[in-house]
Design a protein around this motif. Sequence first.
Motif, PDB file in Angstrom:
ATOM      1  N   GLY A 136       0.858  -1.193   0.032  1.00  0.00           N
ATOM      2  CA  GLY A 136       0.026   0.131  -0.022  1.00  0.00           C
ATOM      3  C   GLY A 136       0.673   1.176   0.020  1.00  0.00           C
ATOM      4  N   ARG A 137       2.224   0.976  -0.235  1.00  0.00           N
ATOM      5  CA  ARG A 137       2.816   2.363  -0.270  1.00  0.00           C
ATOM      6  C   ARG A 137       2.907   2.968  -1.606  1.00  0.00           C
ATOM      7  NH1 ARG A 137       8.863   0.514   2.330  1.00  0.00           N
ATOM      8  NH2 ARG A 137       8.879  -0.034  -0.031  1.00  0.00           N
ATOM      9  N   VAL A 138       3.109   4.255  -1.711  1.00  0.00           N
ATOM     10  CA  VAL A 138       3.208   5.003  -2.919  1.00  0.00           C
ATOM     11  C   VAL A 138       4.830   5.674  -2.890  1.00  0.00           C
ATOM     12  CG1 VAL A 138       2.425   7.152  -4.267  1.00  0.00           C
ATOM     13  CG2 VAL A 138       0.774   5.843  -2.952  1.00  0.00           C
ATOM     14  N   GLU A 139       5.537   5.163  -4.015  1.00  0.00           N
ATOM     15  CA  GLU A 139       6.847   5.576  -4.161  1.00  0.00           C
ATOM     16  C   GLU A 139       7.055   6.740  -4.693  1.00  0.00           C
ATOM     17  OE1 GLU A 139       9.613   3.927  -2.493  1.00  0.00           O
ATOM     18  OE2 GLU A 139       8.366   2.071  -2.094  1.00  0.00           O
ATOM     19  N   SER A 140       7.879   7.677  -4.168  1.00  0.00           N
ATOM     20  CA  SER A 140       8.532   9.059  -4.925  1.00  0.00           C
ATOM     21  C   SER A 140       9.340   8.673  -6.099  1.00  0.00           C
ATOM     22  CB  SER A 140       9.201   9.881  -3.951  1.00  0.00           C
ATOM     23  OG  SER A 140      10.520   9.257  -3.746  1.00  0.00           O
ATOM     24  N   ARG A 141       9.212   9.806  -6.993  1.00  0.00           N
ATOM     25  CA  ARG A 141      10.258   9.760  -8.241  1.00  0.00           C
ATOM     26  C   ARG A 141      11.493  10.195  -7.177  1.00  0.00           C
ATOM     27  NH1 ARG A 141       9.169  14.545 -10.987  1.00  0.00           N
ATOM     28  NH2 ARG A 141       6.800  14.698 -10.094  1.00  0.00           N
ATOM     29  N   LEU A 185       5.074   6.963   0.558  1.00  0.00           N
ATOM     30  CA  LEU A 185       4.087   7.321   1.554  1.00  0.00           C
ATOM     31  C   LEU A 185       3.115   6.020   1.885  1.00  0.00           C
ATOM     32  CD1 LEU A 185       2.967  10.501  -0.580  1.00  0.00           C
ATOM     33  CD2 LEU A 185       4.120  10.533   1.592  1.00  0.00           C
ATOM     34  N   SER A 186       2.952   5.973   3.226  1.00  0.00           N
ATOM     35  CA  SER A 186       1.714   4.696   3.661  1.00  0.00           C
ATOM     36  C   SER A 186       0.577   5.244   3.201  1.00  0.00           C
ATOM     37  CB  SER A 186       1.799   4.545   5.149  1.00  0.00           C
ATOM     38  OG  SER A 186       1.174   5.496   5.628  1.00  0.00           O
ATOM     39  N   ALA A 187      -0.277   4.341   2.789  1.00  0.00           N
ATOM     40  CA  ALA A 187      -1.655   4.610   2.458  1.00  0.00           C
ATOM     41  C   ALA A 187      -2.591   5.714   3.435  1.00  0.00           C
ATOM     42  CB  ALA A 187      -2.394   3.347   2.473  1.00  0.00           C
ATOM     43  N   ALA A 188      -2.085   5.623   4.576  1.00  0.00           N
ATOM     44  CA  ALA A 188      -2.541   6.468   5.538  1.00  0.00           C
ATOM     45  C   ALA A 188      -2.362   7.797   5.499  1.00  0.00           C
ATOM     46  CB  ALA A 188      -2.478   5.872   7.306  1.00  0.00           C
ATOM     47  N   ALA A 189      -0.645   7.691   5.320  1.00  0.00           N
ATOM     48  CA  ALA A 189      -0.289   8.896   4.970  1.00  0.00           C
ATOM     49  C   ALA A 189      -0.837   9.837   3.761  1.00  0.00           C
ATOM     50  CB  ALA A 189       1.332   9.357   4.708  1.00  0.00           C
ATOM     51  N   VAL A 190      -1.158   9.188   2.561  1.00  0.00           N
ATOM     52  CA  VAL A 190      -2.045   9.674   1.436  1.00  0.00           C
ATOM     53  C   VAL A 190      -3.167  10.262   1.772  1.00  0.00           C
ATOM     54  CG1 VAL A 190      -2.602   8.897  -0.805  1.00  0.00           C
ATOM     55  CG2 VAL A 190      -0.350   8.413  -0.159  1.00  0.00           C
ATOM     56  N   ASP A 191      -3.847   9.513   2.803  1.00  0.00           N
ATOM     57  CA  ASP A 191      -5.215   9.713   3.023  1.00  0.00           C
ATOM     58  C   ASP A 191      -5.273  11.176   3.806  1.00  0.00           C
ATOM     59  OD1 ASP A 191      -6.570   7.667   1.738  1.00  0.00           O
ATOM     60  OD2 ASP A 191      -6.735   6.586   3.587  1.00  0.00           O
ATOM     61  N   LEU A 192      -4.361  11.355   4.918  1.00  0.00           N
ATOM     62  CA  LEU A 192      -4.098  12.610   5.426  1.00  0.00           C
ATOM     63  C   LEU A 192      -3.799  13.684   4.549  1.00  0.00           C
ATOM     64  CD1 LEU A 192      -4.514  14.145   8.114  1.00  0.00           C
ATOM     65  CD2 LEU A 192      -2.170  13.057   8.772  1.00  0.00           C
ATOM     66  N   LEU A 193      -2.698  13.289   3.679  1.00  0.00           N
ATOM     67  CA  LEU A 193      -2.283  14.425   3.061  1.00  0.00           C
ATOM     68  C   LEU A 193      -3.423  15.107   1.989  1.00  0.00           C
ATOM     69  CD1 LEU A 193       1.253  13.034   2.154  1.00  0.00           C
ATOM     70  CD2 LEU A 193       0.623  15.240   3.189  1.00  0.00           C
ATOM     71  N   ARG A 194      -4.243  14.014   1.505  1.00  0.00           N
ATOM     72  CA  ARG A 194      -5.327  14.720   0.498  1.00  0.00           C
ATOM     73  C   ARG A 194      -6.355  15.511   1.506  1.00  0.00           C
ATOM     74  NH1 ARG A 194      -6.752   8.656  -1.732  1.00  0.00           N
ATOM     75  NH2 ARG A 194      -5.330   8.691  -3.799  1.00  0.00           N
ATOM     76  N   GLN A 195      -6.434  15.182   2.655  1.00  0.00           N
ATOM     77  CA  GLN A 195      -7.256  16.075   3.360  1.00  0.00           C
ATOM     78  C   GLN A 195      -6.667  17.488   3.836  1.00  0.00           C
ATOM     79  OE1 GLN A 195      -8.242  13.982   7.212  1.00  0.00           O
ATOM     80  NE2 GLN A 195      -8.734  15.907   8.386  1.00  0.00           N
ATOM     81  N   LEU A 196      -5.510  17.254   4.211  1.00  0.00           N
ATOM     82  CA  LEU A 196      -4.591  18.603   4.326  1.00  0.00           C
ATOM     83  C   LEU A 196      -4.567  19.389   3.041  1.00  0.00           C
ATOM     84  CD1 LEU A 196      -1.907  17.004   6.521  1.00  0.00           C
ATOM     85  CD2 LEU A 196      -3.809  18.538   7.273  1.00  0.00           C
ATOM     86  N   LEU A 231      12.981   5.561   3.508  1.00  0.00           N
ATOM     87  CA  LEU A 231      12.023   6.079   4.416  1.00  0.00           C
ATOM     88  C   LEU A 231      10.709   5.785   3.899  1.00  0.00           C
ATOM     89  CD1 LEU A 231      14.090   9.382   4.939  1.00  0.00           C
ATOM     90  CD2 LEU A 231      14.475   7.355   6.119  1.00  0.00           C
ATOM     91  N   THR A 232       9.537   5.567   4.963  1.00  0.00           N
ATOM     92  CA  THR A 232       8.171   5.535   4.509  1.00  0.00           C
ATOM     93  C   THR A 232       7.683   6.568   5.522  1.00  0.00           C
ATOM     94  OG1 THR A 232       8.135   3.416   3.852  1.00  0.00           O
ATOM     95  CG2 THR A 232       6.080   4.248   4.327  1.00  0.00           C
TER      96      THR A 232
END
Length: 138
Positions: free
Chosen positions: A8-13, A26-37, A108-109
């Motif tokens: 469920g991780r999203v890797e950076s370029r 980014l973990s899936a939870a981090a992506v969800d929070l980032l979308r909200q922010l 790093l994640t």
Amino acid sequence: MTFEAGAGRVESRPRLDGESRSRVALSAAAVDLLRQLWDVHGPLMFHQSGGCCDGSSPMCFPAGDFKTGAADVLLGTFDLTGREGEALGELDFWMSAEQFAYWKHTHLTVDVVQGRGSGFSVEAPEGKRFLIRSELLE
């Protein structure tokens, strides 16, 4: 989101000269929070200074609010999308060069946990905080 990987991780370029592998995800939870922010603050960025206490955690700021310079390393850029797949924009992950000297052998994640982190990072009012999980690079 591009550069997806397992768990469920999203890797950076990759952004370091000569590198082709991602150093930060980014973990899936981090992506969800980032979308909200992102909905509240607009474009965002991360910086990890390596200072004491909360400075050791990744801090999230509106893009451009934290001034980076020659003492900082751009580790990766995420192409963030919204919940419906629409492009939100790029999110950079920066680290102080001094901190990177210690962490250069790790991947790093960015993850999220309940609790209050730094008052300077935009997630603080949400009752959550970003943290880093690391693993040695192969």
